[in-house]
Design a protein around this motif. Structure first.
Motif, PDB file in Angstrom:
ATOM      1  N   SER A  76     -31.457 -22.288  75.086  1.00  0.00           N
ATOM      2  CA  SER A  76     -30.159 -22.777  74.739  1.00  0.00           C
ATOM      3  C   SER A  76     -29.087 -22.062  75.059  1.00  0.00           C
ATOM      4  O   SER A  76     -27.860 -22.470  75.431  1.00  0.00           O
ATOM      5  CB  SER A  76     -30.298 -23.011  73.331  1.00  0.00           C
ATOM      6  OG  SER A  76     -30.125 -22.135  72.333  1.00  0.00           O
ATOM      7  N   ALA A 108     -35.267 -27.125  74.201  1.00  0.00           N
ATOM      8  CA  ALA A 108     -33.939 -26.663  74.526  1.00  0.00           C
ATOM      9  C   ALA A 108     -33.295 -27.463  75.447  1.00  0.00           C
ATOM     10  O   ALA A 108     -32.130 -27.892  75.398  1.00  0.00           O
ATOM     11  CB  ALA A 108     -33.875 -24.970  74.723  1.00  0.00           C
ATOM     12  N   TYR A 140     -30.907 -22.222  65.153  1.00  0.00           N
ATOM     13  CA  TYR A 140     -31.922 -21.887  65.290  1.00  0.00           C
ATOM     14  C   TYR A 140     -32.442 -20.552  64.308  1.00  0.00           C
ATOM     15  O   TYR A 140     -33.503 -20.274  63.930  1.00  0.00           O
ATOM     16  CB  TYR A 140     -32.240 -21.250  66.734  1.00  0.00           C
ATOM     17  CG  TYR A 140     -32.437 -22.329  67.956  1.00  0.00           C
ATOM     18  CD1 TYR A 140     -33.616 -23.372  67.685  1.00  0.00           C
ATOM     19  CD2 TYR A 140     -31.367 -22.615  68.743  1.00  0.00           C
ATOM     20  CE1 TYR A 140     -33.641 -24.354  68.488  1.00  0.00           C
ATOM     21  CE2 TYR A 140     -31.711 -23.856  69.687  1.00  0.00           C
ATOM     22  CZ  TYR A 140     -32.822 -24.592  69.423  1.00  0.00           C
ATOM     23  OH  TYR A 140     -32.895 -25.639  70.417  1.00  0.00           O
ATOM     24  N   THR A 165     -30.044 -29.240  73.685  1.00  0.00           N
ATOM     25  CA  THR A 165     -28.881 -28.275  73.629  1.00  0.00           C
ATOM     26  C   THR A 165     -27.542 -29.129  73.784  1.00  0.00           C
ATOM     27  O   THR A 165     -26.699 -28.795  72.974  1.00  0.00           O
ATOM     28  CB  THR A 165     -28.950 -27.103  74.454  1.00  0.00           C
ATOM     29  OG1 THR A 165     -30.291 -26.355  74.356  1.00  0.00           O
ATOM     30  CG2 THR A 165     -27.926 -26.187  74.481  1.00  0.00           C
ATOM     31  N   SER A 222     -34.040 -20.580  71.562  1.00  0.00           N
ATOM     32  CA  SER A 222     -32.819 -19.998  71.265  1.00  0.00           C
ATOM     33  C   SER A 222     -32.410 -19.168  72.651  1.00  0.00           C
ATOM     34  O   SER A 222     -31.330 -19.216  72.722  1.00  0.00           O
ATOM     35  CB  SER A 222     -33.182 -18.918  70.070  1.00  0.00           C
ATOM     36  OG  SER A 222     -31.975 -18.104  69.948  1.00  0.00           O
ATOM     37  N   VAL A 273     -25.077 -24.212  67.572  1.00  0.00           N
ATOM     38  CA  VAL A 273     -26.437 -24.379  67.995  1.00  0.00           C
ATOM     39  C   VAL A 273     -27.384 -22.987  67.713  1.00  0.00           C
ATOM     40  O   VAL A 273     -28.301 -23.136  67.318  1.00  0.00           O
ATOM     41  CB  VAL A 273     -26.609 -24.813  69.416  1.00  0.00           C
ATOM     42  CG1 VAL A 273     -28.107 -24.968  69.882  1.00  0.00           C
ATOM     43  CG2 VAL A 273     -25.689 -26.196  69.514  1.00  0.00           C
ATOM     44  N   TRP A 298     -20.985 -24.069  70.653  1.00  0.00           N
ATOM     45  CA  TRP A 298     -22.195 -23.324  70.852  1.00  0.00           C
ATOM     46  C   TRP A 298     -22.608 -22.307  69.840  1.00  0.00           C
ATOM     47  O   TRP A 298     -23.800 -22.304  69.608  1.00  0.00           O
ATOM     48  CB  TRP A 298     -21.997 -22.572  72.247  1.00  0.00           C
ATOM     49  CG  TRP A 298     -21.063 -21.448  72.040  1.00  0.00           C
ATOM     50  CD1 TRP A 298     -19.553 -21.348  72.452  1.00  0.00           C
ATOM     51  CD2 TRP A 298     -21.339 -20.232  71.516  1.00  0.00           C
ATOM     52  NE1 TRP A 298     -19.104 -20.228  72.151  1.00  0.00           N
ATOM     53  CE2 TRP A 298     -19.827 -19.254  71.696  1.00  0.00           C
ATOM     54  CE3 TRP A 298     -22.396 -19.317  71.257  1.00  0.00           C
ATOM     55  CZ2 TRP A 298     -19.738 -18.016  71.323  1.00  0.00           C
ATOM     56  CZ3 TRP A 298     -22.360 -18.256  70.750  1.00  0.00           C
ATOM     57  CH2 TRP A 298     -20.858 -17.512  70.948  1.00  0.00           C
TER      58      TRP A 298
END
Length: 405
Positions: free
Chosen positions: A23, A145, A166, A149, A20, A162, A159
């Motif tokens: 990314s 990641a 997580y 990513t 997390s 994503v 974004w």
């Protein structure tokens, strides 16, 4: 089987914390564009708020563990990591930074709790392997990641998707941990009829070892975070900086395996820290200075290898010190991560500021490499927790007797 279930859950939670974080760092250009922000120094705050949170969270970890027990304390840690997914709902850059702050607090608590769990559940001969595996948790998430990513952002369309993904995965881990975990004595005295030991930050700050250990690691931590937080924002290397990052991290996985093997077979810790630390500086410098792609790739691989080779020995060393208990090790690593991230945060922002002031982004990379020498330099201040083989001790004794004669 309980100890292995708990180990898997802790490892996965911290790996997803790393994924997390990384990314979010990779998606920084998209995040900044979304909120109308710009600048390299400004970009570092996405990572810096996490490291600031880790400073505070690391220091709070021991107190929280004593008051709530490991089951509740680690549950809170995992839920805070999951809260990092709230960045998907942020309406401005400040809101995004608040979500990163929650993520950092959760990661800070989680990494400290690795050590009392390992010390309580695993025998001395098992710990080098488990410590090595845990040392690879962040690297595992980092590599995930780096490799996924871009594809996830393209597939999911933003974004925000994503980041939210997580968060959802970590919530599931929190539920599994709550169903599996249990509390235990922090003094290691539950079965010996002894009272619980009082050992908190007040006692911890009086021990020099608790200061030298993080000072040895802080420069390596800065270099490592710079690899994924700053390097992708810098042009001018022999190859694309994100490729260097991926090579370093992949080689770091190999270095972790080698570090486990060395720590299990070789009883002394300081030589491993010292020589690996020196090799790291040499190869990291070659990686950023070389203009030959082949040399840059090879140097990146070796730098990553030697960055992670000493990690098992570094984590195992405090566990081997006389009188170490789950309570003491919690304080030691609370200070370790807090001081390490405190110094790293100053170095990270300073490097970004220098790059902006000079107009030379590569300066940030040079500063990161120079600071990685901390492991070699401060290894001379650490005690040796391992014991030489009996044959070596006898040989030294015989040599001393001969010299006296």
């Amino acid at each position: 089987m309980k100890k292995y279930v708990l180990e898997i859950l802790m490892f996965t939670a911290y790996a997803l914390f790393a994924a997390s974080w990384v990314s979010g760092a990779i998606l920084t250009p998209s995040v900044q564009a979304s909120f109308g922000e710009a600048g390299l120094a400004n970009a570092t705050w996405g990572s810096n708020v996490i490291t600031i949170a880790k400073i505070v969270g690391n220091l709070a970890a021991a107190m929280l563990l004593v008051r709530l027990g490991v089951k509740r304390a680690f549950t809170i840690a995992v839920l805070l990591i999951a809260a990092g997914g709230l960045g998907a709902l942020a309406g401005d850059y400040i809101g995004w930074l608040w979500s990163r702050l929650a993520l950092g607090l959760g990661g800070a608590l989680a990494i400290v709790y690795f050590n009392p769990v390992v010390l309580h559940y695993f025998a001395a001969e098992e710990r080098p392997l488990i410590n090595g595996v845990n040392a690879a948790a962040f690297n595992t998430g980092n590599l995930i990641a780096l490799l996924s990513t871009g594809a996830l952002a393209a597939w999911m369309g933003s974004w925000q998707s994503v980041v939210a993904l997580y968060g959802v995965m970590v919530v599931a881990l929190a539920v599994l941990w709550w169903l599996s975990a249990e509390d235990f004595s922090l003094s290691g005295a539950a079965n010996k009829g002894q009272p619980e030991e009082k050992y908190g930050l007040r006692e911890g700050i009086r021990e020099g070892f608790n200061w030298w250990l993080p000072l040895a690691y802080c420069g390596v931590l800065f270099c490592y975070i710079a690899v994924f937080a700053l390097f992708p924002l810098i042009d001018g290397f022999a190859v694309a900086s994100n490729h260097l990052s991926a090579v370093m991290i992949a080689a770091g996985m190999v270095g972790t395996v080698a570090g486990i093997m060395i720590t299990r077979r070789y009883p002394l810790r300081l030589p491993v820290l010292r020589y690996a630390g020196l090799a790291l500086v040499i190869f990291a410098a070659l990686m950023v200075l070389s203009r030959n792609p082949v040399i840059a790739y090879a140097a990146a691989a070796l730098a990553g290898f030697f960055m992670f080779l000493p990690m098992t020995a570094l984590v195992t060393l405090p566990q081997e010190l006389p009188g170490m208990t789950p309570g003491r090790i919690t304080v030691t690593f609370a200070m370790f991560w807090s001081i390490s991230y405190g110094v790293e945060t100053v170095l990270m922002y300073g490097a970004g500021l220098m790059a902006d002031m000079t107009g030379e982004p590569a300066i940030a990379a040079y500063i990161a490499v120079a600071c990685s020498a901390s492991l070699f330099v401060f290894s001379f201040m650490l005690p040796e927790s391992g014991k030489k083989p009996a044959s070596d001790v006898k040989e030294e004794s015989d040599n001393a007797e001969s010299a006296t004669a």
